[in-house]
Scaffold this motif. Sequence first.
Motif, mmCIF file in Angstrom:
data_model
loop_
_atom_site.group_PDB
_atom_site.id
_atom_site.type_symbol
_atom_site.label_atom_id
_atom_site.label_comp_id
_atom_site.label_asym_id
_atom_site.label_seq_id
_atom_site.Cartn_x
_atom_site.Cartn_y
_atom_site.Cartn_z
ATOM 1 N N LYS A 266 45.738 26.375 -2.023
ATOM 2 C CA LYS A 266 44.963 26.579 -3.258
ATOM 3 C C LYS A 266 45.651 25.944 -4.460
ATOM 4 C CE LYS A 266 45.146 30.576 -5.327
ATOM 5 N NZ LYS A 266 44.959 32.001 -5.707
ATOM 6 N N THR A 267 46.980 26.128 -4.568
ATOM 7 C CA THR A 267 47.686 25.676 -5.775
ATOM 8 C C THR A 267 48.217 24.243 -5.667
ATOM 9 O OG1 THR A 267 49.846 26.497 -5.040
ATOM 10 C CG2 THR A 267 48.404 28.060 -6.199
ATOM 11 N N GLY A 268 48.573 23.807 -4.458
ATOM 12 C CA GLY A 268 49.100 22.452 -4.265
ATOM 13 C C GLY A 268 50.567 22.285 -4.607
ATOM 14 N N ARG A 269 51.232 23.369 -4.993
ATOM 15 C CA ARG A 269 52.642 23.298 -5.366
ATOM 16 C C ARG A 269 53.352 24.554 -4.877
ATOM 17 N NH1 ARG A 269 49.483 21.211 -9.313
ATOM 18 N NH2 ARG A 269 50.066 19.162 -10.161
ATOM 19 N N CYS A 270 54.636 24.406 -4.551
ATOM 20 C CA CYS A 270 55.366 25.543 -3.986
ATOM 21 C C CYS A 270 56.806 25.539 -4.472
ATOM 22 C CB CYS A 270 55.321 25.487 -2.459
ATOM 23 S SG CYS A 270 56.158 26.876 -1.646
ATOM 24 N N VAL A 271 57.254 26.693 -4.968
ATOM 25 C CA VAL A 271 58.646 26.920 -5.342
ATOM 26 C C VAL A 271 59.141 28.149 -4.585
ATOM 27 C CG1 VAL A 271 60.273 27.371 -7.212
ATOM 28 C CG2 VAL A 271 58.265 25.936 -7.637
ATOM 29 N N ILE A 272 60.295 28.023 -3.950
ATOM 30 C CA ILE A 272 60.866 29.084 -3.125
ATOM 31 C C ILE A 272 62.102 29.631 -3.819
ATOM 32 C CG2 ILE A 272 61.931 29.603 -0.898
ATOM 33 C CD1 ILE A 272 60.227 27.139 0.156
ATOM 34 N N LEU A 273 62.212 30.943 -3.888
ATOM 35 C CA LEU A 273 63.284 31.586 -4.643
ATOM 36 C C LEU A 273 63.987 32.621 -3.775
ATOM 37 C CD1 LEU A 273 64.641 32.199 -7.460
ATOM 38 C CD2 LEU A 273 62.807 33.866 -7.809
ATOM 39 N N HIS A 274 65.307 32.492 -3.610
ATOM 40 C CA HIS A 274 66.098 33.566 -3.005
ATOM 41 C C HIS A 274 67.525 33.500 -3.528
ATOM 42 C CE1 HIS A 274 68.166 30.856 -0.187
ATOM 43 N NE2 HIS A 274 67.005 30.439 0.307
ATOM 44 N N GLU A 275 68.245 34.633 -3.439
ATOM 45 C CA GLU A 275 69.587 34.698 -4.023
ATOM 46 C C GLU A 275 70.683 34.273 -3.066
ATOM 47 O OE1 GLU A 275 71.527 38.909 -4.199
ATOM 48 O OE2 GLU A 275 69.424 39.195 -4.690
ATOM 49 N N ALA A 276 70.384 34.106 -1.779
ATOM 50 C CA ALA A 276 71.379 33.620 -0.830
ATOM 51 C C ALA A 276 71.677 32.144 -1.087
ATOM 52 C CB ALA A 276 70.880 33.806 0.606
ATOM 53 N N SER A 277 72.763 31.652 -0.508
ATOM 54 C CA SER A 277 73.118 30.244 -0.652
ATOM 55 C C SER A 277 71.976 29.352 -0.182
ATOM 56 C CB SER A 277 74.382 29.931 0.160
ATOM 57 O OG SER A 277 75.469 30.698 -0.304
ATOM 58 N N ARG A 278 71.895 28.181 -0.769
ATOM 59 C CA ARG A 278 70.802 27.259 -0.472
ATOM 60 C C ARG A 278 70.902 26.685 0.940
ATOM 61 N NH1 ARG A 278 67.559 23.524 -3.538
ATOM 62 N NH2 ARG A 278 67.207 21.554 -2.430
ATOM 63 N N PHE A 279 72.087 26.168 1.308
ATOM 64 C CA PHE A 279 72.249 25.470 2.589
ATOM 65 C C PHE A 279 72.144 26.465 3.745
ATOM 66 C CE2 PHE A 279 74.371 23.369 6.084
ATOM 67 C CZ PHE A 279 73.915 22.062 5.970
ATOM 68 N N GLY A 280 71.184 26.259 4.620
ATOM 69 C CA GLY A 280 70.982 27.168 5.731
ATOM 70 C C GLY A 280 70.275 28.452 5.362
ATOM 71 N N GLY A 281 69.848 28.583 4.115
ATOM 72 C CA GLY A 281 69.144 29.783 3.689
ATOM 73 C C GLY A 281 67.729 29.825 4.229
ATOM 74 N N PHE A 282 67.091 30.994 4.122
ATOM 75 C CA PHE A 282 65.745 31.129 4.667
ATOM 76 C C PHE A 282 64.736 30.262 3.915
ATOM 77 C CE2 PHE A 282 61.690 33.362 5.487
ATOM 78 C CZ PHE A 282 61.705 33.256 6.874
ATOM 79 N N GLY A 283 65.078 29.864 2.707
ATOM 80 C CA GLY A 283 64.195 28.973 1.967
ATOM 81 C C GLY A 283 63.967 27.646 2.672
ATOM 82 N N GLY A 284 64.959 27.171 3.424
ATOM 83 C CA GLY A 284 64.793 25.938 4.178
ATOM 84 C C GLY A 284 63.715 26.072 5.241
ATOM 85 N N GLU A 285 63.688 27.211 5.936
ATOM 86 C CA GLU A 285 62.649 27.460 6.941
ATOM 87 C C GLU A 285 61.278 27.566 6.285
ATOM 88 O OE1 GLU A 285 60.999 27.916 10.651
ATOM 89 O OE2 GLU A 285 63.051 27.357 10.118
ATOM 90 N N LEU A 286 61.217 28.264 5.151
ATOM 91 C CA LEU A 286 59.950 28.360 4.438
ATOM 92 C C LEU A 286 59.450 26.984 4.017
ATOM 93 C CD1 LEU A 286 60.620 31.451 2.143
ATOM 94 C CD2 LEU A 286 58.985 31.331 4.033
ATOM 95 N N SER A 287 60.358 26.169 3.516
ATOM 96 C CA SER A 287 59.977 24.822 3.086
ATOM 97 C C SER A 287 59.413 24.015 4.253
ATOM 98 C CB SER A 287 61.189 24.108 2.484
ATOM 99 O OG SER A 287 60.856 22.800 2.088
ATOM 100 N N ALA A 288 60.072 24.105 5.412
ATOM 101 C CA ALA A 288 59.596 23.365 6.584
ATOM 102 C C ALA A 288 58.220 23.856 7.022
ATOM 103 C CB ALA A 288 60.597 23.503 7.721
ATOM 104 N N LEU A 289 58.022 25.161 7.036
ATOM 105 C CA LEU A 289 56.737 25.712 7.448
ATOM 106 C C LEU A 289 55.612 25.289 6.499
ATOM 107 C CD1 LEU A 289 57.909 29.306 8.439
ATOM 108 C CD2 LEU A 289 57.028 27.549 9.999
ATOM 109 N N VAL A 290 55.886 25.334 5.207
ATOM 110 C CA VAL A 290 54.874 24.912 4.232
ATOM 111 C C VAL A 290 54.578 23.428 4.381
ATOM 112 C CG1 VAL A 290 54.419 24.612 1.758
ATOM 113 C CG2 VAL A 290 55.403 26.766 2.599
#
Length: 338
Positions: A266-290
């Motif tokens: 719907k929005t066409g844009r995505c920003v992922i936010l978490h407080e854990a370290s970036r490298f290997g963080g769950f945000g990487g998996e979310l980014s890949a899935l999106v």
Amino acid sequence: MPTMTMLQALNSALAEKLANDPDVLIFGQDVGYFGGVFRVTDGLQSRFGLERCFDAPISEGGIVAAAIGMAAYGLRPVPEIQFADYILPAFDQLVSEAARLRYRSAGEFWAPLTVRSPYGGGIFGGQTHSQSPEAIFAHITGLKTVIPSTPFDAKGLLISAIEDDDPVIFLEPKRLYNGPFDGRHDRPVPTWQGNPAAEVPEGLYRIPLGTAARVREGEAATVLAYGTMVHVARAAIEESGIDAELIDLRSIVPLDIDTIVASVKKTGRCVILHEASRFGGFGGELSALVQERCFYHLEAPIERVCGWDTPYPHAFEWDYFPGPDRLIKALRRVMRND
């Protein structure tokens, strides 16, 4: 409807399950007479007795191993690990035993245990009391990982976790236990800490695991967050003036990918936010899935706003955490790609 902090809501969930299910029991370091280091189990031993809520030695591996045996026998144990940082001595038990028991026994045995643990920073606890290890557990097939952000969600999710027939890692954002908390006396309490209390129903109610919450409707961008970062995201969106949609994942395994995909398409844009370290963080998996599911709908690269790739910095805690300013910059970057 009573008003509760997250701490009180969790205590209420545990009390409801102890009262309604004789197979539920609670144990861990200082959870009995003392009521837990954060007081989540306060009063449960005096109310339900020593056999239902009791203290355990300082042995995380022993605590989880005992819980697995109890669960295989037919109980529903809720062990507490005093801080998520301390769970590593029990990691082999969780990975090699709890997560695999149902599969390796062809369904003859299973492990319905819920491991509760405070996680994340915000109390100036230093390197060994502040880490965010959720991505480690998300990688282990057979474990479920749940992270609430509000008192209402905390109670409903914990009840569902205890009733689930698979092992659940239930991570509680300690910064949200009692609402706003400074942790450093030389600066004001951040305004994005979230409300200290909210209306929480009495009695049993459930929030299904794997069901995300659409915290804020929006059209310009999607922000994915969980735990404390949901409150950071809400403040940043309001301050930025960008009409962003905010999705609280609530559990990262199972993940409500359908809600995420619908929002990003719907929005066409995505920003992922978490407080854990970036490298290997769950945000990487979310980014890949999106990326895999929404590639042709994306109008800008996916952004990740995370903690630093360093050991937890005791002296720079408030700089380490992704605050509203860092998220606003990310939102403005994705909006420039019209």
